[in-house]
Enzyme design. Structure first.
Site, PDB file in Angstrom:
ATOM      1  N   SER A 171       0.855  -1.186   0.000  1.00  0.00           N
ATOM      2  CA  SER A 171       0.000   0.000   0.000  1.00  0.00           C
ATOM      3  C   SER A 171       0.894   1.240   0.000  1.00  0.00           C
ATOM      4  O   SER A 171       1.698   1.411  -0.904  1.00  0.00           O
ATOM      5  CB  SER A 171      -0.962  -0.028   1.190  1.00  0.00           C
ATOM      6  OG  SER A 171      -1.869   1.051   1.127  1.00  0.00           O
ATOM      7  N   HIS A 198      -2.562  -1.167  -3.402  1.00  0.00           N
ATOM      8  CA  HIS A 198      -3.697  -0.260  -3.265  1.00  0.00           C
ATOM      9  C   HIS A 198      -3.468   0.941  -4.175  1.00  0.00           C
ATOM     10  O   HIS A 198      -2.581   1.763  -3.934  1.00  0.00           O
ATOM     11  CB  HIS A 198      -3.840   0.211  -1.819  1.00  0.00           C
ATOM     12  CG  HIS A 198      -4.168  -0.892  -0.859  1.00  0.00           C
ATOM     13  ND1 HIS A 198      -4.034  -0.751   0.500  1.00  0.00           N
ATOM     14  CD2 HIS A 198      -4.636  -2.148  -1.059  1.00  0.00           C
ATOM     15  CE1 HIS A 198      -4.409  -1.878   1.098  1.00  0.00           C
ATOM     16  NE2 HIS A 198      -4.766  -2.736   0.160  1.00  0.00           N
ATOM     17  N   ASP A 291      -4.455  -4.699   5.843  1.00  0.00           N
ATOM     18  CA  ASP A 291      -4.850  -5.560   4.729  1.00  0.00           C
ATOM     19  C   ASP A 291      -3.748  -6.591   4.485  1.00  0.00           C
ATOM     20  O   ASP A 291      -2.571  -6.241   4.429  1.00  0.00           O
ATOM     21  CB  ASP A 291      -5.083  -4.723   3.474  1.00  0.00           C
ATOM     22  CG  ASP A 291      -5.712  -5.513   2.347  1.00  0.00           C
ATOM     23  OD1 ASP A 291      -6.384  -6.528   2.643  1.00  0.00           O
ATOM     24  OD2 ASP A 291      -5.539  -5.120   1.176  1.00  0.00           O
TER      25      ASP A 291
END
Length: 346
Positions: A171, A198, A291
């Site tokens: 991310s 992401h 995540d």
């Protein structure tokens, strides 16, 4: 003391929008503003802010040039504001190469219509400063690397059985981390890779194209029903989910709106546990949030190894730390050593 922020944008309206977003937050203080890149450099040297928000299209000096000069003279975490277009994606990737740590979408609506963006902005500003995050420009840029010196891993991890698939979840800070990792893999690397970063929908196509130009392996944005191939890295498309539909192919779909992330590392990891069992290696790199934690849990249940990026080399250590906290990391490896350790383990 509150975190000091320098706001840079050529639009007085947009500068005021950002100032309004930050005003009154107990952990943030607007130290100053600048209307173009040259003024941003001057203010960065004068005010020494803890973090900077940076526009790209500005008179006198553009945002990327300003990032390079600030990182060379007064290294400071910088967040870019970018339009959600292909052009905006390419500019953002150039800014990350120059040393910016992250980006947020540009907006022109009223503040009341952007409460979610306001929260994202505040979270990112606080996170990169509290983490001690600085830009980590790649070799060939004018700025020096400012992250702490990394220690070599304590031991060389082993991979048995040999993985038939490698998955990487990232991310915040991920574009630079993926670039550093993937460019060190040799031509002839014979294991398929799935990359879950992401990113907005407009960004993943240009990012895959850039990686493909820079790497000796092939990198493409995944499309529905694409086949896994040795030495091919499939990047999950922004705004969608990428799962395995079998051991040979991926499935790209809109996914459940209740999921916070599109693409979701958890979802991709979980599907690999179903089809590959212990013959997949999962790597969780820099990023905010957690995540990948639940997906890693599913992989550990079938005996698959999970590696994490070392804390010192992360822009934000949220995702790897979530794995470590649960005792699920089989190896904690500095970014600069990740490819070397992987090749040796194979």
């Amino acid at each position: 003391m509150p975190i000091s922020v320098l706001v840079v944008d050529d639009s007085a309206f947009f500068r005021q929008q950002i100032v309004s977003m930050l005003k009154g937050h107990p952990e943030l203080r607007v130290a100053g503003t600048a209307s173009h890149g040259k003024e941003a450099v001057e203010q960065a040297l004068k005010l020494k802010p803890d973090v900077i928000t940076m526009d790209y299209e500005m008179p006198i000096m553009d945002g990327i040039s300003a990032v390079r000069e600030i990182m060379a003279r007064q290294p400071t975490p910088i967040l870019m504001f970018s339009s959600l277009t292909t052009s905006g994606a390419r500019v953002t990737l150039d800014a990350l190469d120059a040393g910016a740590v992250d980006y947020l979408p540009k907006f022109r609506e009223s503040l009341s219509a952007n409460e979610r963006l306001k929260q994202q902005l505040i979270e990112k500003l606080i996170a990169v400063v509290k983490r001690g995050g600085k830009g980590q420009p790649l070799s060939g840029t004018t700025a020096e690397r400012t992250a702490p010196v990394e220690r070599a891993p304590a031991r060389q991890p082993r991979l048995s059985p040999r993985p038939e698939l490698i998955m990487v979840g990232t991310s915040t800070g991920g574009p630079v981390a993926l670039q550093k990792f993937l460019t060190q893999l040799p031509a002839g690397f014979d294991i398929p890779l799935l990359l879950i970063q992401h990113m907005p929908a407009a960004f993943t196509g240009p990012f895959a194209e850039r990686l493909n130009r820079q790497c000796r392996i092939r990198v493409v944005e995944a499309q529905n029903n694409m086949a896994l191939e040795p030495g091919l890295a499939l990047l999950a498309p922004g705004g969608q989910q990428m799962m395995l539909s079998s051991r040979e192919r991926v499935k790209v779909l809109a996914g459940d709106d209740r999921l916070n992330y599109k693409p979701s590392v958890d979802l991709s990891f979980g599907s690999a546990a179903k089809y590959y069992g212990n013959r997949v290696l999962a790597i969780v790199m820099t990023g905010m949030g957690a995540d990948g934690r639940e997906g890693a849990r599913m992989l550990k249940k079938v005996g698959a190894p999970v590696w994490t990026q070392g804390s010192d080399s992360c822009v934000i250590d949220g995702m790897p730390a979530a794995i470590r906290k649960e005792g699920m990391s089989d190896a904690d490896i500095p970014l600069d050593s990740m490819a070397q350790v992987l090749l040796k383990a194979l």
